[in-house]
Design a protein around this motif. Structure first.
Motif, PDB file in Angstrom:
ATOM      1  N   UNK A 300       0.838  -1.196   0.000  1.00  0.00           N
ATOM      2  CA  UNK A 300       0.000   0.000   0.000  1.00  0.00           C
ATOM      3  C   UNK A 300       0.878   1.254   0.000  1.00  0.00           C
ATOM      4  N   UNK A 301       0.564   2.160  -0.917  1.00  0.00           N
ATOM      5  CA  UNK A 301       1.260   3.448  -0.920  1.00  0.00           C
ATOM      6  C   UNK A 301       0.673   4.283   0.208  1.00  0.00           C
ATOM      7  N   UNK A 302       1.545   4.776   1.088  1.00  0.00           N
ATOM      8  CA  UNK A 302       0.989   5.380   2.286  1.00  0.00           C
ATOM      9  C   UNK A 302       1.513   6.792   2.518  1.00  0.00           C
ATOM     10  N   UNK A 303       0.658   7.579   3.172  1.00  0.00           N
ATOM     11  CA  UNK A 303       1.158   8.783   3.820  1.00  0.00           C
ATOM     12  C   UNK A 303       0.641   8.750   5.256  1.00  0.00           C
ATOM     13  N   UNK A 304       0.711   9.866   5.957  1.00  0.00           N
ATOM     14  CA  UNK A 304       0.356   9.797   7.376  1.00  0.00           C
ATOM     15  C   UNK A 304      -1.150   9.630   7.629  1.00  0.00           C
TER      16      UNK A 304
END
Ligand SMILES: Nc1nc2c(ncn2[C@@H]2O[C@H](COP(=O)(O)OP(=O)(O)OP(=O)(O)O)[C@@H](O)[C@H]2O)c(=O)[nH]1
Ligand SMILES: Nc1nc2c(ncn2[C@@H]2O[C@H](COP(=O)(O)OP(=O)(O)OP(=O)(O)O)[C@@H](O)[C@H]2O)c(=O)[nH]1
Length: 440
Positions: A300-304
């Motif tokens: 999964x491409x994640x940010x905060x």
């Protein structure tokens, strides 16, 4: 102390799965007429005359084959011979002795474990016409059975138990934490199971049409005993038959029914699917503890914000299961995998926790003061007294003035108060009501 292990070995199509199913008392492995369809080591717990043991079906052994599946099976059979305390060598009493039987026998003669030579498919009381041929194998008197009809099974089990070495634990243990690993095909159930066990136990084969099956794995981690019920399997790209798909869901359900804790494995790249909702709903209705495991987190491409978005989506799709902890893991990179087992242990304790009646009534009393119970036509719900009447799942009985005044939203309020004060993470909570005249 460890539990006795009994392994079933034999060439393809002699009836290993049939015998396994008979002894497991349930249809666990899929039996098919094509040789080589049971492609795994399969575990189950068996009880005979109050003695418990773990049974393993090793799949066939084909000693002289380069075929990848067959050589894997051979390795697994060797592993099983390594682990087993008693080996059941199954041969086909209808077909007679074959060269493969001879080769397997040769392997088996090298072990110093007890080997019982089991002549299967003897479907009547009459002796198999091939009976005496099998003495050539040098493994003693053949024991005749019919796995499909169920003939001779009791005698066989008597013999199995007689051959257990001293010092093993055959008692049933209530403390075993039973965990079902459920989820869609390909969600990563086997990878998680293998990771928990820390050992390559399940065939992971790149070949299409590999089938695996529900397996029970018993293990101890020093403090606690676990039975992992895996429902993976049935991956058969060429002929995805509808029946087999249905069978897979059905088996998830059966596994959940047998378990205390359901590990609901969700593929992060797919989100919560209909099948997940269904299986989670069953876990909830059956009063089991649940842990939601979001696997493949590495993909999964994640940010905060990603994790919170996932949590929100899960809570929306599984609103009946707000109590279930959510773990974000990757069986591939091992991220947070070490949290799974402690979480299982934790929710399992919560599942069987009892709260003191005094403390419970303090909490309910305070909740009632903070937020008045509902009323109807001037009559207000009165809660006189509460007590926890059972565990697994925790059940609370409230003694009240009038059942008609109870309301779902107020029950949820009380449930939240109970959770705030006592926890019960991972487990559903049940309420029931008893009407009672106030005496005091
Ligand atoms: N007549 C008769 N047939 C049996 C008996 N046990 C098994 N069979 C049949 O034999 C065939 C093979 O049975 P399985 O249990 O799949 O055999 P297996 O040894 O697990 O086979 P693999 O998966 O190929 O290793 C099936 O058609 C069964 O119905 C028995 O006691 N009597
Ligand atoms: N990238 C990534 N791949 C994973 C992860 N976990 C499992 N996989 C891969 O996903 C595929 C399916 O994994 P399995 O463990 O066989 O899944 P399963 O749920 O047991 O599958 P079925 O036997 O079909 O029910 C395999 O190719 C795994 O290598 C993960 O955390 N990250």
């Amino acid at each position: 102390m460890s539990r006795p292990i009994v392994a079933i070995v034999g060439r393809p199509n002699v009836g290993k799965s049939t015998l396994f199913n008979k002894l497991a008392g349930k249809r666990i492995a899929i039996v098919e007429d094509t040789p080589g369809v049971t492609r795994d080591r399969i575990y189950t717990e068996v009880e005979w005359l109050n003695k418990y043991f773990t049974l393993i079906d090793t799949g066939g052994i084909e000693p002289e084959s380069d075929d990848i599946i067959l050589s894997q099976m051979r390795t697994q059979a060797e592993l099983a011979m390594d682990m087993a305390h008693v080996i059941l060598f199954i041969v086909d009493g209808k077909h007679g002795l074959t060269n493969d039987d001879r080769e397997i026998a040769q392997m088996l003669r090298k072990t110093n474990k007890p080997v019982l030579l089991v002549l299967n498919k003897v479907d009547s009381k009459e002796q198999s016409e091939h009976y005496y041929d099998f003495y050539e194998l040098g493994l003693g008197d053949p024991i005749e059975i019919s796995a499909s009809i169920g003939l001779g099974i009791g005698d066989l089990l008597d013999e199995v138990i007689k051959n257990f070495p001293e010092g093993l634990d055959t008692e049933y243990d209530e403390d075993i934490i039973k965990v079902a690993i459920v989820g869609k095909p390909n969600a990563g159930k086997s990878s998680i199971l293998n990771n928990i066990l820390g050992e390559e136990r399940v065939i992971v084969s790149p070949i299409a049409g590999t089938t695996r099956d529900a397996i029970d794995t018993y293990f101890e981690d020093g403090e606690d005993k676990y039975l992992l019920i895996d429902t993976a399997g049935i991956r058969r790209k060429s002929k995805v038959s509808e029946n087999i798909e249905k069978y897979s869901v059905l088996r998830s359900i059966t596994a959940v029914e047998r378990a205390d804790v359901a590990l609901i494995v969700i593929d992060a790249t797919q989100g919560v699917t209909e099948q997940d909702t269904k299986v989670a709903g069953i876990a909830h209705d059956e009063g089991k503890s649940s842990i939601i495991v979001i696997n493949k987190w590495d993909l999964v491409e994640k940010d905060d914000k990603t994790m919170n978005m996932f949590v929100k989506q899960i809570r929306e799709k599984l609103p009946f299961m707000m109590y279930a902890p959510i773990l974000f893991v990757s069986a591939k990179t091992n991220q947070r995998m070490h949290k799974i087992l402690p979480k299982i242990k934790y929710v399992s304790n919560e599942h069987s926790k009892r709260v003191h009646t005094g403390a419970l009534n303090d909490v309910i009393g305070e909740a009632v003061l903070l937020n008045q119970p509902p009323s109807d036509k001037g009559k207000r719900l009165k809660i006189y007294y509460a007590t926890q009447t059972s565990i697994k799942p925790p059940n609370f009985t409230l003694f009240i003035n009038d059942k008609k005044l109870t309301h779902f939203s107020y029950q949820r309020y009380l449930e939240n108060k109970i959770r705030e004060n006592f926890g019960f993470e991972g487990t559903p909570i049940r309420f029931n009501y008893k009407e009672k005249e106030r005496k005091r």
